[in-house]
Design an enzyme around this catalytic site. Structure first.
Site, mmCIF file in Angstrom:
data_model
loop_
_atom_site.group_PDB
_atom_site.id
_atom_site.type_symbol
_atom_site.label_atom_id
_atom_site.label_comp_id
_atom_site.label_asym_id
_atom_site.label_seq_id
_atom_site.Cartn_x
_atom_site.Cartn_y
_atom_site.Cartn_z
ATOM 1 N N ASP A 95 0.795 -1.232 0.000
ATOM 2 C CA ASP A 95 0.000 0.000 0.000
ATOM 3 C C ASP A 95 0.827 1.282 0.000
ATOM 4 O OD1 ASP A 95 1.130 0.000 2.494
ATOM 5 O OD2 ASP A 95 -0.739 -0.218 3.610
ATOM 6 N N GLU A 117 -1.018 -8.803 -1.451
ATOM 7 C CA GLU A 117 -1.603 -8.215 -0.226
ATOM 8 C C GLU A 117 -2.749 -7.273 -0.612
ATOM 9 O OE1 GLU A 117 0.189 -5.453 2.773
ATOM 10 O OE2 GLU A 117 0.755 -7.298 3.763
ATOM 11 N N GLU A 131 -2.063 5.215 2.806
ATOM 12 C CA GLU A 131 -2.011 3.809 2.382
ATOM 13 C C GLU A 131 -3.364 3.222 1.990
ATOM 14 O OE1 GLU A 131 -0.500 5.057 5.060
ATOM 15 O OE2 GLU A 131 1.627 4.637 4.832
ATOM 16 N N HIS A 208 5.696 5.067 13.352
ATOM 17 C CA HIS A 208 6.183 5.873 12.228
ATOM 18 C C HIS A 208 5.073 6.429 11.354
ATOM 19 C CE1 HIS A 208 5.185 3.096 8.925
ATOM 20 N NE2 HIS A 208 5.378 2.147 9.817
ATOM 21 N N ARG A 210 2.413 8.319 9.267
ATOM 22 C CA ARG A 210 2.231 9.749 8.960
ATOM 23 C C ARG A 210 1.115 10.383 9.775
ATOM 24 N NH1 ARG A 210 4.968 9.032 4.307
ATOM 25 N NH2 ARG A 210 5.711 10.892 3.230
ATOM 26 N N HIS A 241 12.497 4.325 13.430
ATOM 27 C CA HIS A 241 12.405 4.616 12.002
ATOM 28 C C HIS A 241 13.295 5.828 11.705
ATOM 29 C CE1 HIS A 241 10.519 5.853 8.202
ATOM 30 N NE2 HIS A 241 9.882 4.695 8.170
HETATM 31 C C1 UD1 Z 1 6.684 4.580 3.984
HETATM 32 C C2 UD1 Z 1 5.297 4.207 3.460
HETATM 33 C C3 UD1 Z 1 4.496 3.522 4.548
HETATM 34 C C4 UD1 Z 1 5.251 2.378 5.189
HETATM 35 C C5 UD1 Z 1 6.627 2.835 5.611
HETATM 36 C C6 UD1 Z 1 7.422 1.656 6.097
HETATM 37 C C7 UD1 Z 1 4.290 5.738 1.818
HETATM 38 C C8 UD1 Z 1 3.455 6.950 1.624
HETATM 39 N N1 UD1 Z 1 4.568 5.408 3.101
HETATM 40 O O1 UD1 Z 1 6.493 5.555 5.007
HETATM 41 O O2 UD1 Z 1 3.284 3.036 3.998
HETATM 42 O O3 UD1 Z 1 4.541 1.943 6.308
HETATM 43 O O4 UD1 Z 1 7.305 3.417 4.495
HETATM 44 O O5 UD1 Z 1 8.495 2.031 6.872
HETATM 45 O O6 UD1 Z 1 4.677 5.104 0.863
HETATM 46 N N2 UD1 Z 1 14.182 7.706 5.756
HETATM 47 C C9 UD1 Z 1 15.546 7.630 5.668
HETATM 48 N N3 UD1 Z 1 16.102 6.468 5.161
HETATM 49 C C10 UD1 Z 1 15.361 5.418 4.795
HETATM 50 C C11 UD1 Z 1 13.972 5.499 4.895
HETATM 51 C C12 UD1 Z 1 13.395 6.647 5.371
HETATM 52 O O7 UD1 Z 1 16.249 8.552 6.011
HETATM 53 O O8 UD1 Z 1 15.919 4.386 4.375
HETATM 54 C C13 UD1 Z 1 13.549 8.950 6.298
HETATM 55 C C14 UD1 Z 1 13.651 10.125 5.331
HETATM 56 O O9 UD1 Z 1 13.838 11.283 6.044
HETATM 57 C C15 UD1 Z 1 12.294 10.127 4.660
HETATM 58 C C16 UD1 Z 1 11.394 9.710 5.818
HETATM 59 O O10 UD1 Z 1 12.169 8.740 6.514
HETATM 60 O O11 UD1 Z 1 11.959 11.369 4.117
HETATM 61 C C17 UD1 Z 1 10.065 9.152 5.439
HETATM 62 O O12 UD1 Z 1 10.190 8.153 4.425
HETATM 63 P P1 UD1 Z 1 8.964 7.908 3.373
HETATM 64 O O13 UD1 Z 1 9.305 6.773 2.470
HETATM 65 O O14 UD1 Z 1 8.594 9.193 2.753
HETATM 66 O O15 UD1 Z 1 7.757 7.513 4.288
HETATM 67 P P2 UD1 Z 1 7.662 6.489 5.498
HETATM 68 O O16 UD1 Z 1 7.105 7.259 6.649
HETATM 69 O O17 UD1 Z 1 8.909 5.729 5.666
HETATM 70 N N1 UDP Z 2 11.151 -4.096 10.929
HETATM 71 C C1 UDP Z 2 12.521 -4.303 10.821
HETATM 72 N N2 UDP Z 2 13.364 -3.545 11.613
HETATM 73 C C2 UDP Z 2 12.899 -2.595 12.464
HETATM 74 C C3 UDP Z 2 11.500 -2.376 12.536
HETATM 75 C C4 UDP Z 2 10.648 -3.143 11.741
HETATM 76 O O1 UDP Z 2 12.983 -5.159 10.079
HETATM 77 O O2 UDP Z 2 13.715 -1.947 13.146
HETATM 78 C C5 UDP Z 2 10.249 -4.911 10.073
HETATM 79 C C6 UDP Z 2 9.055 -5.547 10.750
HETATM 80 O O3 UDP Z 2 9.357 -6.818 11.268
HETATM 81 C C7 UDP Z 2 8.020 -5.640 9.636
HETATM 82 C C8 UDP Z 2 8.371 -4.453 8.782
HETATM 83 O O4 UDP Z 2 9.690 -4.049 9.116
HETATM 84 O O5 UDP Z 2 8.186 -6.791 8.843
HETATM 85 C C9 UDP Z 2 7.395 -3.373 9.072
HETATM 86 O O6 UDP Z 2 7.862 -2.181 8.577
HETATM 87 P P1 UDP Z 2 7.252 -0.811 8.986
HETATM 88 O O7 UDP Z 2 6.697 -0.861 10.367
HETATM 89 O O8 UDP Z 2 8.282 0.191 8.674
HETATM 90 O O9 UDP Z 2 6.089 -0.639 7.898
HETATM 91 P P2 UDP Z 2 4.564 -1.091 7.837
HETATM 92 O O10 UDP Z 2 4.465 -2.562 8.026
HETATM 93 O O11 UDP Z 2 3.853 -0.297 8.879
HETATM 94 O O12 UDP Z 2 4.154 -0.663 6.469
#
Ligand code: UD1
Ligand code: UDP
Length: 369
Positions: A95, A117, A131, A208, A210, A241
């Protein structure tokens, strides 16, 4: 048959990895992996754990990226890769914004989309945000709908999807867990070996989402801190995160010697950690599937969930984001053994770890029919 898998974030990587591995095993399938790298570090650790070497890396990540940035860059990058590779089928999982952009890019090139999924619904377009909408928009342009559970299939049928395109497969997260969770797992990070999981009540915290950033997240973190202050035997592990907003709020509200703020963990140690802690407090989607599977009570700190299966089975509770409710529910689980035992059930409504095989079998059968 050429199948292109597209993913971009940590959870997509974890849940798509078993499918990539299954595609790679088949003689009659050419597997092409394209990552958007919406996440960078958090995705790279998943690729390395599952030994996946992407054929294309759009490398779109930028700090502070907006939803529009992600959509624009992924859509354009994917258009070029799809034109070059000309896959028969493009698979997306879940999603995220990568999922929506991936499905849309394929649809524009008239490539069949398989949605892994599919059919999870909270019923509120703003929760989880964005999502819920991403998943629905992806569904509309998908050809194959791989629903993890019967309930997910029912959601799709209610929306008018035809039953002959919906397949109940289980969730590939169970396939991934089978690969990583081991008895007597030894952590590389010393702190995680030193924690006294037997005698302490250890809470695993993640947050984490939004829609939680701001007041809801402040409520979650202050309730956790106050629980630690109330109970001497409670310890908290929070692999944070990388979102700077999550770091900012947790720096402010989670200062305590028994609260361990650590870097995001690789999936192998993380999934083994779930198996060792007493309780999980989270707004994550994936954790709502993993914790019930491993018999750990989960308090879901969100207003809505698209994963009601864990709640129906009694292992998960949807507690919302008010301070009083979060504090109260944690306090109950920590103080009342009966309440704890009632919730600590290993229930797994998410399949038996063969979802990836089922999905690839369906694609192959349909293609070579
Ligand atoms: C995204 C997904 C969310 C998912 C989550 C899993 C969307 C809209 N959201 O949210 O559905 O649950 O990933 O974790 O697609 N960042 C880093 N390094 C990384 C990853 C993230 O620095 O490897 C930081 C950056 O500042 C970035 C922020 O995290 O701007 C947010 O990342 P983003 O992919 O925009 O959204 P998530 O909140 O991670
Ligand atoms: N996860 C991980 N390391 C972490 C936190 C989460 O590997 O420090 C794994 C967790 O087991 C799950 C996935 O990441 O499989 C979930 O990711 P996240 O919570 O970022 O996203 P969501 O599932 O909410 O989209």
């Amino acid at each position: 048959m050429k199948v292109m898998t597209v993913f971009g974030t940590r959870p997509e990587g974890i849940k798509m990895a078993p499918i990539v591995k299954e595609l790679e095993k088949r003689d009659n399938v050419e597997s092409v992996v394209c990552i958007t790298a919406q996440h960078r570090e958090m995705l790279d650790q998943v690729l390395s754990l599952f030994n996946i070497k992407p054929d294309h890396d759009l490398n779109i990540f930028s700090p502070g990226q907006t939803l529009t940035d992600i959509t624009n860059k992924a859509l354009k990058g994917l258009e070029d890769v799809i034109k070059l590779e000309k896959p028969d089928i493009l698979l997306v999982q879940g999603d995220t914004t990568t999922v929506f952009a991936g499905a849309l890019a394929a649809f524009y090139q008239k490539v069949k989309v398989g949605h892994v999924e599919a059919g999870l619904r909270s019923g509120n377009i703003y929760s989880p945000y964005p999502e819920e909408a991403n998943r629905k928009m992806t569904g509309i342009i998908s050809h194959y709908h791989f629903a993890p559970t019967k309930m997910n299939e029912e959601n799709l049928l209610k929306e008018g999807y035809k039953s002959d395109r919906i397949y109940i497969t289980g969730n590939t997260v169970i396939d991934a867990l089978k690969h990583t969770v081991k008895e007597d797992y030894h952590f590389q990070i010393d702190l995680l070996n030193q924690v006294d999981y037997e005698n302490k009540k250890v809470i695993l915290l993640t947050s984490h989402r939004r829609e939680n950033i701001g007041k809801p997240m402040e409520n979650i973190f202050s309730a956790v801190r106050d629980i630690v202050e109330k109970h001497d035997d409670v310890e908290v592990i929070f692999p944070r995160h990388l979102n700077p907003k999550v770091r900012e709020i947790s720096d402010k509200f989670l200062k305590h010697e028994r609260i361990h703020l650590i870097e995001p963990l690789d999936y192998e140690p993380f999934s083994n950690l779930i198996g060792k802690v007493s309780l999980v407090v989270t707004d994550s989607g994936g954790l709502q599937e993993e914790a019930p599977t491993l018999g750990k009570p989960v308090l879901v700190v969100r207003e809505e969930t698209e994963r009601p299966e864990g709640i129906e089975s009694g292992t998960a509770k949807l507690v919302g984001t008010s301070y009083d409710k979060i504090f109260g529910e944690m306090d109950k689980l920590i103080s009342d053994k009966n309440e704890y035992v009632k919730m600590a059930n290993a229930t797994n409504p998410y399949g038996n770890g063969t979802a990836a095989k089922k999905i690839v079998d369906i694609l192959v059968e349909d293609f070579y029919r």
